[in-house]
Design a protein around this motif. Structure first.
Motif, PDB file in Angstrom:
ATOM      1  N   ILE A 474       0.836  -1.195   0.000  1.00  0.00           N
ATOM      2  CA  ILE A 474       0.000   0.000   0.000  1.00  0.00           C
ATOM      3  C   ILE A 474       0.869   1.243   0.000  1.00  0.00           C
ATOM      4  N   HIS A 475       1.928   1.224   0.818  1.00  0.00           N
ATOM      5  CA  HIS A 475       2.854   2.369   0.862  1.00  0.00           C
ATOM      6  C   HIS A 475       4.230   1.872   1.278  1.00  0.00           C
ATOM      7  N   ASN A 476       4.974   1.400   0.307  1.00  0.00           N
ATOM      8  CA  ASN A 476       6.320   0.894   0.500  1.00  0.00           C
ATOM      9  C   ASN A 476       6.894   0.716  -0.898  1.00  0.00           C
ATOM     10  N   GLU A 477       7.952  -0.037  -1.067  1.00  0.00           N
ATOM     11  CA  GLU A 477       8.447  -0.308  -2.411  1.00  0.00           C
ATOM     12  C   GLU A 477       9.451  -1.448  -2.399  1.00  0.00           C
ATOM     13  N   VAL A 478       9.608  -2.057  -3.574  1.00  0.00           N
ATOM     14  CA  VAL A 478      10.617  -3.089  -3.781  1.00  0.00           C
ATOM     15  C   VAL A 478      11.880  -2.413  -4.312  1.00  0.00           C
ATOM     16  N   PRO A 479      13.050  -2.727  -3.750  1.00  0.00           N
ATOM     17  CA  PRO A 479      14.288  -2.171  -4.312  1.00  0.00           C
ATOM     18  C   PRO A 479      14.398  -2.506  -5.798  1.00  0.00           C
ATOM     19  N   LEU A 480      14.825  -1.552  -6.597  1.00  0.00           N
ATOM     20  CA  LEU A 480      14.897  -1.745  -8.048  1.00  0.00           C
ATOM     21  C   LEU A 480      15.671  -2.992  -8.464  1.00  0.00           C
ATOM     22  N   PRO A 481      16.820  -3.306  -7.837  1.00  0.00           N
ATOM     23  CA  PRO A 481      17.544  -4.508  -8.269  1.00  0.00           C
ATOM     24  C   PRO A 481      16.769  -5.801  -8.082  1.00  0.00           C
ATOM     25  N   MET A 482      15.775  -5.809  -7.177  1.00  0.00           N
ATOM     26  CA  MET A 482      15.014  -7.027  -6.915  1.00  0.00           C
ATOM     27  C   MET A 482      13.927  -7.276  -7.960  1.00  0.00           C
ATOM     28  N   ARG A 483      13.480  -6.252  -8.651  1.00  0.00           N
ATOM     29  CA  ARG A 483      12.326  -6.394  -9.536  1.00  0.00           C
ATOM     30  C   ARG A 483      12.568  -7.365 -10.691  1.00  0.00           C
ATOM     31  N   PRO A 484      13.715  -7.306 -11.381  1.00  0.00           N
ATOM     32  CA  PRO A 484      13.929  -8.301 -12.450  1.00  0.00           C
ATOM     33  C   PRO A 484      13.916  -9.736 -11.925  1.00  0.00           C
ATOM     34  N   LEU A 485      14.473  -9.945 -10.737  1.00  0.00           N
ATOM     35  CA  LEU A 485      14.481 -11.289 -10.163  1.00  0.00           C
ATOM     36  C   LEU A 485      13.064 -11.777  -9.881  1.00  0.00           C
ATOM     37  N   MET A 486      12.220 -10.871  -9.392  1.00  0.00           N
ATOM     38  CA  MET A 486      10.850 -11.260  -9.085  1.00  0.00           C
ATOM     39  C   MET A 486      10.064 -11.507 -10.363  1.00  0.00           C
TER      40      MET A 486
END
Length: 564
Positions: A474-486
């Motif tokens: 709702i109000h947070n974020e995933v670190p950018l380097p983690m997004r491709p892995l996910m």
């Protein structure tokens, strides 16, 4: 001194002609709520740890209505404020016979406090955006807000709270300088988060239910038995768990109970009538942290809860506190609570909605990794088990797949429910005496800081669609380097490779498969599940830079071929 309204009112349950409101005040007070069009209720505050709370049950509400209300403290109007720029808060009821009335559930998880209070710049808060929409369009108000964990972050507090903690540590209060420990410190988290003006208005006019995840206590709470043993060696952990669970019981769990459940809850009856409930809640917080084991045979306190809205049954499960962590017998829920869940999963309804802070259906590659890790951590070879435990903690491998027996049991329950027929667990009896399958089964989840919709495939035709709806944060974020892995963890090719790990360890392939229908989306978001007749509509909305909501996913589902 004159009592002031510190937090709330928070509108929690609306059951028929009654509604429950929760609040915190600065001093003891007599609280009264009066509703235009009929309905009122009053209560005295109760005290614990030097704080004052009230739970007001309003009765006599008119059916199928939406009327403004006023809250007074010692006969002085405390809500809404005279200078409030927001619309008047209302209590909305459903029709007396609401079987044909649609049901709308807004859900999500993982919300850090207001932008001014966070340690880092985050995209706009999705609850703020939802609040602004509902102010402009009251007809869009949902029936219920379902918050699925990490409503506050005890282990990642804001700069403001960390300044408060440093001062307390210098004054002799033990614990980490950057994490909350005592009940008093927990109250600062709720004060900071729930006094966000737009969220405060939202909570005062849309009913809400809540379940914890790990950050209400600490990251990776109850990952494993060895994790618990390590935490128990921390000098501050006993106070941390006691204060955390006591504060959760007051701020979140109390409002999950219906008026009848509150009347039957012995702890609430003792706390609400005690001159000072501090000792009661301190002992409670320590006692209910003990997991099920051969040594501890006490029935665990039940955090899971259930309610009906029209022809929809919502069951929200505790995925954290009451886990069974004994190697070889790991389970998401202890046996007595699983039996309670099975009982509630039976009954007369059209749609079954299960709230689970942790997703049941994860990206397949992660599922296989967790299944392998569970087997590895339970190896009879000490070095192998130690390696598995180290990996489990390092990569947060603690979702349903890491409790494989529970994952399989939940899938088997859904299969039997969805197939209907005489072997079903006991659904509504249809024409000819046959058991009727529900129109839909939906699992609402959060935790993983990305949003997606997936559908379970049990390998054969089944009328009832079984869906995983995940909305986080709702109000947070995933670190950018983690997004491709996910993203690649959803890849079929990567899943096939990852499947080799549990296969080599002797883990049976899952009896079901699942397909992602929408996502992953990594921004702040809220989800909405609308249930109308036999049709279910899942909608995920993200926030723009301007703080407005926009569609990122929409999936309609219904019984296949119209079969029930």
């Amino acid at each position: 001194m004159t009592a002031q309204l510190l937090i709330g009112p928070v509108l929690r349950r609306v059951d028929g002609d009654s509604a429950t409101l929760w609040l915190e005040t600065s001093e003891p007070a007599e609280v009264r709520v009066e509703v235009d069009g009929g309905g009122a209720g009053s209560a005295s505050t109760f005290s614990a740890y030097g704080h004052h709370y009230a739970l007001v049950i309003v009765t006599g509400l008119a059916p199928d209505s939406a009327h403004p209300y006023r809250l007074t403290l010692d006969d002085r109007v405390a809500w809404p404020a005279a200078d409030s720029p927001y619309p008047a808060p209302v209590i909305r009821t459903r029709a007396t016979d609401d079987r044909d009335q649609p049901v709308s559930l807004v859900f999500g998880s993982c919300r850090e406090a207001t932008p001014e209070a966070t340690r880092r710049r985050l995209p706009p808060d999705a609850l703020d955006a939802l609040s602004r929409r509902l102010m402009a369009d009251p007809a869009a108000r949902p029936d219920l807000l379902v918050l699925l964990g990490d409503q506050v972050y005890a282990d990642e507090p804001s700069k403001k709270v960390r300044r408060f903690l440093r001062l307390r540590r210098r004054n002799g209060h033990h614990g980490p300088v950057d994490q909350v420990v005592a009940f008093e410190e927990y109250t600062k988290l709720y004060l900071e988060s729930w006094r966000d003006p737009e969220v405060r208005w939202l909570f005062s006019t849309v009913p809400s239910v809540m379940i914890f995840d790990d950050h209400e206590l600490i990251d990776d709470w109850n990952t494993s038995a060895s994790w618990r043993a390590d935490m128990a060696r921390q000098s501050w952990w006993r106070d941390r768990i006691s204060g955390g669970l006591a504060s959760y019981w007051i701020y979140q769990h109390l409002g999950n109970m219906s008026p009848d459940e509150l009347a039957a809850d012995p702890l609430f009856q003792k706390v609400s009538t005690a001159d000072d409930a501090t000792d009661l809640l301190r002992d409670f917080g320590r006692r209910v942290d003990e997991p099920e084991s051969a040594e501890n045979t006490d029935q665990p306190y039940q955090w899971s809860f259930a309610l009906d809205l029209g022809r929809t049954r919502l069951i929200v499960l505790d995925n954290r506190c009451n886990r069974v962590l004994t190697p070889g017998a790991r389970a998401m829920l202890p046996a007595v609570e699983w039996d309670w869940f099975l009982d509630r999963a039976h009954g007369d309804y059209d749609h079954l909605v299960v709230g689970s802070s942790l997703p049941w259906l994860m990206p397949p590659a992660i599922h296989h990794l967790e299944a392998w890790n569970e087997r590895t951590a339970e190896s009879h070879r000490p070095r192998t088990a130690a390696f598995g435990e180290k990996v489990r903690r390092a990569f947060d491998l603690e979702h349903w797949a890491a409790f494989g027996k529970s994952f399989d049991a939940l899938g088997e329950l859904f299969r039997r429910l969805g197939e209907g027929g005489p072997e079903a667990p006991g659904h509504r009896v249809g024409a000819g005496g046959a058991y009727a399958a529900p129109s839909s089964i939906s699992v609402l989840s959060g935790d993983v800081h990305h949003s997606y919709v997936a559908r379970a495939d049990f390998g054969h035709a089944m009328a009832t669609p079984v869906m995983q709806l995940t909305c986080s944060p709702i109000h947070n974020e995933v670190p950018l380097p983690m997004r491709p892995l996910m993203r690649i963890s959803w890849s079929r090719a990567v899943a096939r490779v990852a499947r080799g790990l549990p296969k080599a360890a002797g883990v049976r392939k899952p009896r079901l498969r699942w397909k992602r229908l929408a996502g992953p989306y990594f921004g702040n978001a809220v989800g909405t599940l609308t249930l109308d007749g036999q049709v279910a509509t899942a909608r995920i909305e993200g926030t723009t830079r301007a703080g407005e909501l926009y569609d990122v996913a929409r999936v309609d589902y219904r019984p296949e071929n119209g079969r029930r």
